[in-house]
Motif scaffolding. Sequence first.
Motif, mmCIF file in Angstrom:
data_model
loop_
_atom_site.group_PDB
_atom_site.id
_atom_site.type_symbol
_atom_site.label_atom_id
_atom_site.label_comp_id
_atom_site.label_asym_id
_atom_site.label_seq_id
_atom_site.Cartn_x
_atom_site.Cartn_y
_atom_site.Cartn_z
ATOM 1 N N SER A 55 0.809 -1.226 0.000
ATOM 2 C CA SER A 55 0.000 0.000 0.000
ATOM 3 C C SER A 55 0.840 1.272 0.000
ATOM 4 N N GLN A 56 1.942 1.301 0.707
ATOM 5 C CA GLN A 56 2.750 2.524 0.786
ATOM 6 C C GLN A 56 3.373 2.857 -0.562
ATOM 7 N N GLU A 57 3.940 1.839 -1.246
ATOM 8 C CA GLU A 57 4.524 2.085 -2.573
ATOM 9 C C GLU A 57 3.457 2.535 -3.570
ATOM 10 N N LEU A 58 2.282 1.877 -3.513
ATOM 11 C CA LEU A 58 1.192 2.247 -4.420
ATOM 12 C C LEU A 58 0.763 3.684 -4.168
ATOM 13 N N GLN A 59 0.603 4.053 -2.909
ATOM 14 C CA GLN A 59 0.185 5.412 -2.568
ATOM 15 C C GLN A 59 1.151 6.435 -3.158
ATOM 16 N N LYS A 60 2.428 6.223 -2.980
ATOM 17 C CA LYS A 60 3.433 7.173 -3.487
ATOM 18 C C LYS A 60 3.393 7.303 -5.000
ATOM 19 N N SER A 61 3.149 6.201 -5.685
ATOM 20 C CA SER A 61 3.175 6.249 -7.143
ATOM 21 C C SER A 61 1.885 6.749 -7.774
ATOM 22 N N TYR A 89 -8.671 1.612 0.091
ATOM 23 C CA TYR A 89 -8.228 2.937 0.520
ATOM 24 C C TYR A 89 -6.769 3.169 0.135
ATOM 25 N N ILE A 90 -6.571 4.069 -0.824
ATOM 26 C CA ILE A 90 -5.223 4.445 -1.250
ATOM 27 C C ILE A 90 -4.588 5.358 -0.214
ATOM 28 N N GLN A 91 -5.400 6.283 0.309
ATOM 29 C CA GLN A 91 -4.915 7.245 1.309
ATOM 30 C C GLN A 91 -6.047 7.543 2.284
ATOM 31 N N ALA A 92 -5.900 7.079 3.517
ATOM 32 C CA ALA A 92 -6.937 7.294 4.535
ATOM 33 C C ALA A 92 -6.368 6.999 5.911
ATOM 34 N N ASP A 93 -6.995 7.584 6.925
ATOM 35 C CA ASP A 93 -6.590 7.300 8.300
ATOM 36 C C ASP A 93 -7.771 7.490 9.245
ATOM 37 N N GLN A 94 -7.514 7.385 10.537
ATOM 38 C CA GLN A 94 -8.586 7.419 11.535
ATOM 39 C C GLN A 94 -9.381 8.724 11.552
ATOM 40 N N ASP A 95 -8.875 9.793 10.943
ATOM 41 C CA ASP A 95 -9.615 11.051 10.885
ATOM 42 C C ASP A 95 -10.692 11.053 9.801
ATOM 43 N N HIS A 96 -10.625 10.085 8.907
ATOM 44 C CA HIS A 96 -11.571 10.031 7.795
ATOM 45 C C HIS A 96 -12.771 9.158 8.145
ATOM 46 N N THR A 128 -19.842 0.705 10.810
ATOM 47 C CA THR A 128 -18.869 1.464 10.036
ATOM 48 C C THR A 128 -17.518 0.758 10.076
ATOM 49 N N CYS A 129 -16.988 0.490 8.887
ATOM 50 C CA CYS A 129 -15.658 -0.112 8.735
ATOM 51 C C CYS A 129 -14.658 1.033 8.588
ATOM 52 N N ALA A 130 -13.636 1.038 9.416
ATOM 53 C CA ALA A 130 -12.659 2.128 9.422
ATOM 54 C C ALA A 130 -11.964 2.256 8.070
ATOM 55 N N ALA A 131 -11.655 3.505 7.722
ATOM 56 C CA ALA A 131 -10.898 3.814 6.512
ATOM 57 C C ALA A 131 -9.425 3.913 6.892
ATOM 58 N N MET A 132 -8.613 3.015 6.369
ATOM 59 C CA MET A 132 -7.176 3.008 6.634
ATOM 60 C C MET A 132 -6.431 2.690 5.343
ATOM 61 N N THR A 133 -5.343 3.382 5.097
ATOM 62 C CA THR A 133 -4.537 3.123 3.906
ATOM 63 C C THR A 133 -4.219 1.633 3.815
ATOM 64 N N GLY A 134 -4.448 1.064 2.625
ATOM 65 C CA GLY A 134 -4.153 -0.346 2.388
ATOM 66 C C GLY A 134 -5.278 -1.298 2.694
ATOM 67 N N SER A 135 -6.370 -0.794 3.266
ATOM 68 C CA SER A 135 -7.486 -1.653 3.652
ATOM 69 C C SER A 135 -8.432 -1.879 2.474
ATOM 70 N N LEU A 136 -8.839 -3.134 2.311
ATOM 71 C CA LEU A 136 -9.767 -3.543 1.267
ATOM 72 C C LEU A 136 -11.015 -4.102 1.935
ATOM 73 N N ILE A 137 -12.186 -3.631 1.496
ATOM 74 C CA ILE A 137 -13.464 -4.126 2.019
ATOM 75 C C ILE A 137 -14.285 -4.610 0.831
ATOM 76 N N ILE A 138 -14.770 -5.841 0.898
ATOM 77 C CA ILE A 138 -15.577 -6.435 -0.169
ATOM 78 C C ILE A 138 -16.908 -6.864 0.438
ATOM 79 N N ASP A 164 -9.802 18.424 6.380
ATOM 80 C CA ASP A 164 -9.390 18.884 5.048
ATOM 81 C C ASP A 164 -8.540 17.857 4.313
ATOM 82 N N LYS A 165 -7.883 16.998 5.050
ATOM 83 C CA LYS A 165 -6.965 16.022 4.473
ATOM 84 C C LYS A 165 -7.718 15.104 3.512
ATOM 85 N N ALA A 166 -7.218 14.968 2.281
ATOM 86 C CA ALA A 166 -7.905 14.177 1.262
ATOM 87 C C ALA A 166 -7.902 12.688 1.589
#
Length: 193
Positions: free
Chosen positions: A20-26, A118-125, A156-166, A181-183
């Motif tokens: 997830s981290q490499e994907l996010q950066k690219s 989630y490409i970019q997300a954290d506990q604030d989202h 509610t399922c938390a939004a976190m970078t790298g998390s996949l929900i199906i 404000d954070k995207a």
Amino acid sequence: MIEKQFIFPTQVFRAVYDKSQELQKSVVPELLAKEKTDTSPVRYTANGYTSYGNESILENPLFEDLKNFIDTCVQECHKQTKLQHTPSLKSSWFSINRKYTYHEEHNHLPDTWSGVYYIQADQDHPGLTLVNPNMKANWPRVNVSELNEANSPNVTCAAMTGSLIIFPSHLHHKVEQQITDKARIMVAFNYGF
């Protein structure tokens, strides 16, 4: 003795993409650039953007490894649910949510499986809120001493970078209003036949 039995349970599957981290950066710079050059953007609110209806974003070569991961996960969900045939990707898009954005309750019928990565997300989202189909009649609305899987109107399922929900495409879902404000950047998709 009273025996408890679950009738009509809804299976929701979660996984974590280990790259997830490499994907996010690219991909984040690429997605922000796509938003800026879109001549007819789809906006849920003034600050939000979605590429829905433009291209199937998971078909972009930048997402090849993620798509393979999602394909494998969806196939496993399908197998565990004991459904026949092999679902394939029908549509995918990305969304950028900023302050005050939200998505109203909806489903993704007639597809079979839907999901978010989630490409970019954290506990604030805000996360993905799944609506309990058994609570559509608003039972019970009073005298609940503790929310649990049998009486909660949604989860509610938390939004976190790298998390996949199906989840099954018939399941109603929504995203509460974002207050930061954070995207939050995510890919959504549908699989079917």
